[in-house]
Design a protein around this motif. Sequence first.
Motif, PDB file in Angstrom:
ATOM      1  N   THR A   1       0.785  -1.095  -0.150  1.00 25.99           N
ATOM      2  CA  THR A   1       0.038  -0.063   0.068  1.00 25.99           C
ATOM      3  C   THR A   1       0.864   1.205   0.062  1.00 25.99           C
ATOM      4  OG1 THR A   1      -1.734  -1.006   1.307  1.00 25.99           O
ATOM      5  CG2 THR A   1      -1.831   1.083   1.329  1.00 25.99           C
ATOM      6  N   PHE A   2       0.700   2.025  -1.143  1.00 31.70           N
ATOM      7  CA  PHE A   2       1.345   3.357  -0.784  1.00 31.70           C
ATOM      8  C   PHE A   2       0.583   4.377  -0.417  1.00 31.70           C
ATOM      9  CE2 PHE A   2       3.437   1.141  -4.422  1.00 31.70           C
ATOM     10  CZ  PHE A   2       4.719   1.601  -4.184  1.00 31.70           C
ATOM     11  N   LYS A   3       1.287   5.474   0.378  1.00 39.79           N
ATOM     12  CA  LYS A   3       0.679   6.731   0.678  1.00 39.79           C
ATOM     13  C   LYS A   3       1.122   7.854  -0.107  1.00 39.79           C
ATOM     14  CE  LYS A   3       0.893   5.438   5.694  1.00 39.79           C
ATOM     15  NZ  LYS A   3       1.328   5.715   6.992  1.00 39.79           N
ATOM     16  N   ALA A   4       0.284   8.615  -0.873  1.00 41.75           N
ATOM     17  CA  ALA A   4       0.498   9.565  -1.495  1.00 41.75           C
ATOM     18  C   ALA A   4      -0.190  10.833  -1.361  1.00 41.75           C
ATOM     19  CB  ALA A   4       0.361   9.261  -2.995  1.00 41.75           C
ATOM     20  N   THR A   5       0.402  11.887  -1.587  1.00 36.54           N
ATOM     21  CA  THR A   5      -0.182  13.458  -1.753  1.00 36.54           C
ATOM     22  C   THR A   5      -0.317  13.751  -3.238  1.00 36.54           C
ATOM     23  OG1 THR A   5       1.611  14.263  -1.241  1.00 36.54           O
ATOM     24  CG2 THR A   5       0.470  13.549   0.618  1.00 36.54           C
ATOM     25  N   ILE A   6      -1.331  14.676  -3.365  1.00 35.45           N
ATOM     26  CA  ILE A   6      -1.657  15.289  -4.691  1.00 35.45           C
ATOM     27  C   ILE A   6      -1.936  16.787  -4.292  1.00 35.45           C
ATOM     28  CG2 ILE A   6      -3.902  14.577  -4.971  1.00 35.45           C
ATOM     29  CD1 ILE A   6      -3.033  14.406  -8.108  1.00 35.45           C
ATOM     30  N   ALA A   7      -1.430  17.784  -5.101  1.00 36.91           N
ATOM     31  CA  ALA A   7      -1.716  19.208  -4.882  1.00 36.91           C
ATOM     32  C   ALA A   7      -2.215  19.698  -6.249  1.00 36.91           C
ATOM     33  CB  ALA A   7      -0.578  20.104  -4.452  1.00 36.91           C
ATOM     34  N   VAL A   8      -3.494  20.221  -6.350  1.00 36.11           N
ATOM     35  CA  VAL A   8      -4.360  20.770  -7.469  1.00 36.11           C
ATOM     36  C   VAL A   8      -4.229  21.928  -7.557  1.00 36.11           C
ATOM     37  CG1 VAL A   8      -5.115  18.570  -8.172  1.00 36.11           C
ATOM     38  CG2 VAL A   8      -6.482  19.947  -6.661  1.00 36.11           C
ATOM     39  N   SER A   9      -4.146  22.748  -8.618  1.00 30.83           N
ATOM     40  CA  SER A   9      -4.337  24.143  -8.772  1.00 30.83           C
ATOM     41  C   SER A   9      -5.323  24.571  -9.717  1.00 30.83           C
ATOM     42  CB  SER A   9      -3.055  24.990  -9.151  1.00 30.83           C
ATOM     43  OG  SER A   9      -3.171  26.274  -9.170  1.00 30.83           O
ATOM     44  N   GLN A  10      -6.260  25.415  -9.396  1.00 32.99           N
ATOM     45  CA  GLN A  10      -7.025  26.122 -10.314  1.00 32.99           C
ATOM     46  C   GLN A  10      -6.821  27.091 -11.218  1.00 32.99           C
ATOM     47  OE1 GLN A  10     -10.104  24.534 -10.549  1.00 32.99           O
ATOM     48  NE2 GLN A  10      -9.915  23.338  -8.729  1.00 32.99           N
ATOM     49  N   ASP A  11      -5.238  27.618 -10.922  1.00 35.10           N
ATOM     50  CA  ASP A  11      -4.817  28.776 -11.761  1.00 35.10           C
ATOM     51  C   ASP A  11      -3.780  28.234 -12.752  1.00 35.10           C
ATOM     52  OD1 ASP A  11      -5.798  30.228  -9.485  1.00 35.10           O
ATOM     53  OD2 ASP A  11      -4.103  30.411  -8.393  1.00 35.10           O
ATOM     54  N   PHE A  12      -3.655  26.995 -12.863  1.00 35.64           N
ATOM     55  CA  PHE A  12      -2.564  26.473 -13.918  1.00 35.64           C
ATOM     56  C   PHE A  12      -3.125  26.648 -15.177  1.00 35.64           C
ATOM     57  CE2 PHE A  12       0.239  23.596 -15.921  1.00 35.64           C
ATOM     58  CZ  PHE A  12       1.539  23.807 -15.499  1.00 35.64           C
ATOM     59  N   PRO A  13      -2.522  27.223 -16.249  1.00 31.17           N
ATOM     60  CA  PRO A  13      -3.020  27.649 -17.362  1.00 31.17           C
ATOM     61  C   PRO A  13      -3.301  26.533 -18.337  1.00 31.17           C
ATOM     62  CG  PRO A  13      -0.808  28.634 -17.376  1.00 31.17           C
ATOM     63  CD  PRO A  13      -1.113  27.813 -16.072  1.00 31.17           C
ATOM     64  N   LEU A  14      -2.709  25.453 -18.261  1.00 29.93           N
ATOM     65  CA  LEU A  14      -2.607  24.134 -18.999  1.00 29.93           C
ATOM     66  C   LEU A  14      -3.674  23.175 -18.616  1.00 29.93           C
ATOM     67  CD1 LEU A  14      -1.156  23.270 -21.802  1.00 29.93           C
ATOM     68  CD2 LEU A  14       0.190  22.038 -20.414  1.00 29.93           C
ATOM     69  N   GLY A  15      -4.588  22.667 -19.516  1.00 30.50           N
ATOM     70  CA  GLY A  15      -5.432  21.691 -19.123  1.00 30.50           C
ATOM     71  C   GLY A  15      -4.938  20.094 -18.899  1.00 30.50           C
ATOM     72  N   ILE A  16      -5.170  19.382 -18.177  1.00 32.23           N
ATOM     73  CA  ILE A  16      -4.560  17.967 -18.092  1.00 32.23           C
ATOM     74  C   ILE A  16      -4.610  17.232 -19.274  1.00 32.23           C
ATOM     75  CG2 ILE A  16      -6.802  16.827 -17.248  1.00 32.23           C
ATOM     76  CD1 ILE A  16      -3.018  16.568 -15.854  1.00 32.23           C
ATOM     77  N   GLU A  17      -5.736  17.421 -20.107  1.00 33.88           N
ATOM     78  CA  GLU A  17      -5.717  16.585 -21.320  1.00 33.88           C
ATOM     79  C   GLU A  17      -4.428  17.052 -22.102  1.00 33.88           C
ATOM     80  OE1 GLU A  17      -7.159  13.971 -22.394  1.00 33.88           O
ATOM     81  OE2 GLU A  17      -8.092  13.715 -20.129  1.00 33.88           O
ATOM     82  N   SER A  18      -4.423  18.361 -22.177  1.00 29.79           N
ATOM     83  CA  SER A  18      -3.354  19.005 -23.340  1.00 29.79           C
ATOM     84  C   SER A  18      -1.880  18.483 -22.794  1.00 29.79           C
ATOM     85  CB  SER A  18      -3.429  20.531 -22.920  1.00 29.79           C
ATOM     86  OG  SER A  18      -4.477  21.101 -23.566  1.00 29.79           O
ATOM     87  N   LEU A  19      -1.846  18.467 -21.428  1.00 29.89           N
ATOM     88  CA  LEU A  19      -0.369  18.018 -21.049  1.00 29.89           C
ATOM     89  C   LEU A  19      -0.350  16.348 -21.434  1.00 29.89           C
ATOM     90  CD1 LEU A  19       2.125  18.107 -19.159  1.00 29.89           C
ATOM     91  CD2 LEU A  19       0.589  17.345 -17.352  1.00 29.89           C
ATOM     92  N   LEU A  20      -1.216  15.556 -21.429  1.00 33.19           N
ATOM     93  CA  LEU A  20      -1.121  14.093 -21.743  1.00 33.19           C
ATOM     94  C   LEU A  20      -0.725  14.004 -23.163  1.00 33.19           C
ATOM     95  CD1 LEU A  20      -4.332  12.700 -20.021  1.00 33.19           C
ATOM     96  CD2 LEU A  20      -1.851  12.441 -19.162  1.00 33.19           C
ATOM     97  N   ASN A  21      -1.492  14.975 -23.981  1.00 27.02           N
ATOM     98  CA  ASN A  21      -0.914  14.870 -25.238  1.00 27.02           C
ATOM     99  C   ASN A  21       0.453  15.206 -25.668  1.00 27.02           C
ATOM    100  OD1 ASN A  21      -3.661  14.219 -26.279  1.00 27.02           O
ATOM    101  ND2 ASN A  21      -4.234  16.392 -26.337  1.00 27.02           N
ATOM    102  N   VAL A  22       0.867  16.281 -24.792  1.00 27.07           N
ATOM    103  CA  VAL A  22       2.413  16.521 -25.181  1.00 27.07           C
ATOM    104  C   VAL A  22       3.416  15.497 -24.298  1.00 27.07           C
ATOM    105  CG1 VAL A  22       4.187  18.134 -24.117  1.00 27.07           C
ATOM    106  CG2 VAL A  22       2.040  18.746 -24.795  1.00 27.07           C
ATOM    107  N   LEU A  23       2.799  14.778 -23.383  1.00 25.78           N
ATOM    108  CA  LEU A  23       3.752  13.614 -22.964  1.00 25.78           C
ATOM    109  C   LEU A  23       3.738  12.387 -23.897  1.00 25.78           C
ATOM    110  CD1 LEU A  23       2.681  13.859 -19.064  1.00 25.78           C
ATOM    111  CD2 LEU A  23       4.520  14.531 -20.136  1.00 25.78           C
ATOM    112  N   GLU A  24       2.421  12.181 -24.333  1.00 23.11           N
ATOM    113  CA  GLU A  24       2.544  10.976 -25.234  1.00 23.11           C
ATOM    114  C   GLU A  24       3.502  11.069 -26.517  1.00 23.11           C
ATOM    115  OE1 GLU A  24      -0.908   8.203 -27.423  1.00 23.11           O
ATOM    116  OE2 GLU A  24      -1.569   9.918 -26.202  1.00 23.11           O
ATOM    117  N   VAL A  25       3.757  12.440 -26.701  1.00 20.21           N
ATOM    118  CA  VAL A  25       4.758  12.963 -27.960  1.00 20.21           C
ATOM    119  C   VAL A  25       6.274  12.322 -27.401  1.00 20.21           C
ATOM    120  CG1 VAL A  25       6.204  14.257 -29.281  1.00 20.21           C
ATOM    121  CG2 VAL A  25       3.569  14.409 -29.115  1.00 20.21           C
TER     122      VAL A  25
END
Length: 498
Positions: free
Chosen positions: A405-429
């Motif tokens: 079992t892993f313990k993990a944390t995540i921080a999310v921001s409403q101010d980030f100008p890039l959408g998560i789907e857009s980031l996924l497209n860049v990462l896929e390249v």
Amino acid sequence: MTGEKIRSLRRDHKPCKDEELLEPDEEATAGGTFTRKNRNSKSFSNHRVIRAPSNPALASGDGETKPGTHYPVHECVFKGDIRRLSSLIRTHSISQKDNHGNTPLHLAVMLGHKECAHLLLAHNAPVKVKNAQGWSPLAEAISYGDRQMITALLRKLKQQSRESVEEKRPRLLNALKELGDFYLELHWDFQSWVPLLSRILPSDACKIHKQGINIRLDTTLIDFTDMKCQRGDLSFIFKGDAIPSESFVVLDNEQKVYQRIHHEESEMETEEEVDILMSSDIYSATLSTKSITFSRAQTGWLFREDKTERVGNFLADFYLVNGLILESRKRREHLSEEDILRNKAIMESLSKGGNLMEQNFEPVRRQSLTPPSPNTITWEEYMSAENGKAPHLGRELVCKENKKTFKATIAVSQDFPLGIESLLNVLEVIAPFKHFNKLREFVQMKLPPGFPVKLDIPVFPTITATVTFQEFHYREFEESTFTIPDTYKEDPSRFPDL
């Protein structure tokens, strides 16, 4: 073959279930380098074949459907009926899974029905697919031990992977065109609960430049596959308007050389890879996300309140990730005692900071194993077994299982100008990076609203990476950012693993 190449082959199988988090990019096969035996580990044991009782009612013709009626391709493969398979293959799906998650190719490999397997491969049956136990046809072929079959599956897997990349290319290029031009900086920090590992794990600052359909990534972390990391000053450049064979190049900014990334392997490299697969553990790791929940992280001693802090330039809400479990399995029924002892020695060396080259590890040409005992399970017994609990076909299993079992944390921001789907497209390249694939998988989960500017990702059973997006802004770049400097010379062999 380089140590990095050998290490790159020792990656994990990841089961392909709809509810679970998977690695997309690559069939991993053997190794289990990072698995540690702990109190929760099950000892190695031989699992006997359990015959599931057939259900007379289903086979009696009393108006009920016989088991397996809906899987005619599976049935003729199970029975080795190559003539009927040749007929059915034209009108039926050969990628369909049965009640136990097996495709016809799974059955052909496990039962040693070579003619059926080769016919299915000739019709492009999928190789990168997992059954309910998390094993691919390639994993089952390694267990069975027929060298020719392992080689055929490995080649088909690589062919299908290349075709998949090319199929995605137009969609990815269109997605890149729609994005603005930007600079993005993210940091990687790797940590482990194993004290020794914590001292040798790397960190890295990645800088991504995106303009039009061109991407450049600058990194100092060349390779991080096993206990050793390789440092450098590299730039990966993707030119979307270039022909595929020239669209991806890596620059070594220290040696002032460049290499175009190729995806074809020589006959010798394929044979060496087969040798390594046949002499290594078969490893499967699943990051289960079925029971994951997110709860707001709290701060303060007396007066508790939701934790909100700045991450880089962005205000972010912090969440705890609950129920993240890594389930891993190792199989070694195909290994000799000599294989097991040698692999143990390599593992001990790696855990002390050594590398494979110091072991003088060179794969020995492996011959096919003696086939396992003929299958005695009937088609009706196989299909009547409880879903996901099929009687084992093929060589008797020697398997060890582990859950962490892993313990993990995540921080999310409403101010980030890039959408998560857009980031996924860049990462896929830029998918060739294994640790980037892990990030891509993780952010595909159903995350809290906002952009994940900081998150903990289980990378291996003993290692977690903390990824932080520290800087982002829209900007334009000079054309030279995405071109090879005139002073650099081409060196096709600088990075033999690419």
